[in-house]
Scaffold this motif. Structure first.
Motif, short mmCIF file in Angstrom:
data_model
loop_
_atom_site.label_atom_id
_atom_site.label_comp_id
_atom_site.label_asym_id
_atom_site.label_seq_id
_atom_site.Cartn_x
_atom_site.Cartn_y
_atom_site.Cartn_z
N ALA A 1 17.66 12.04 14.55
CA ALA A 1 18.64 12.55 13.92
C ALA A 1 19.60 12.76 15.19
N LEU A 2 18.85 13.57 16.11
CA LEU A 2 19.87 13.80 17.31
C LEU A 2 20.38 12.09 18.05
N PRO B 1 25.56 12.60 20.81
CA PRO B 1 24.42 12.35 20.59
C PRO B 1 23.58 12.75 21.10
N GLY B 2 22.31 13.01 21.35
CA GLY B 2 20.97 13.55 22.29
C GLY B 2 21.62 15.79 22.95
N LYS C 1 17.48 24.97 15.87
CA LYS C 1 15.83 24.16 15.60
C LYS C 1 15.93 22.47 14.79
N GLY C 2 16.99 22.65 13.88
CA GLY C 2 16.89 21.42 13.47
C GLY C 2 18.06 21.26 13.32
N VAL C 3 18.79 19.88 12.61
CA VAL C 3 19.81 19.68 12.49
C VAL C 3 21.20 19.73 11.20
N GLU D 1 22.35 13.15 7.36
CA GLU D 1 21.87 11.84 6.06
C GLU D 1 23.00 10.67 7.21
N PHE D 2 23.82 10.72 7.72
CA PHE D 2 24.79 9.71 9.24
C PHE D 2 23.38 8.96 9.71
#
Length: 53
Positions: A12-13, A24-25, A37-39, A45-46
């Protein structure tokens, strides 16, 4: 020393975050401006809904 590109471990990154504006990244940032730590859920979802060519 050899330069290495950052490795993206979370798929997702690979897209920008519509919630916190991370590019992005880059990691998502929480309320206190700290890296998560996550997104964000919206970013995940995107990523799932993005159009692939």
């Amino acid at each position: 020393m050899t330069y290495r590109e950052p490795t993206i471990h979370h798929p997702a990154l690979m897209v920008a975050c519509p919630r916190c504006g991370s590019v992005p990244g880059a990691a998502c940032y929480g309320k206190a401006g700290q890296r998560m730590k996550g997104v964000h859920t919206e970013r995940a979802e995107f990523y799932q809904e993005r159009k692939t060519s």
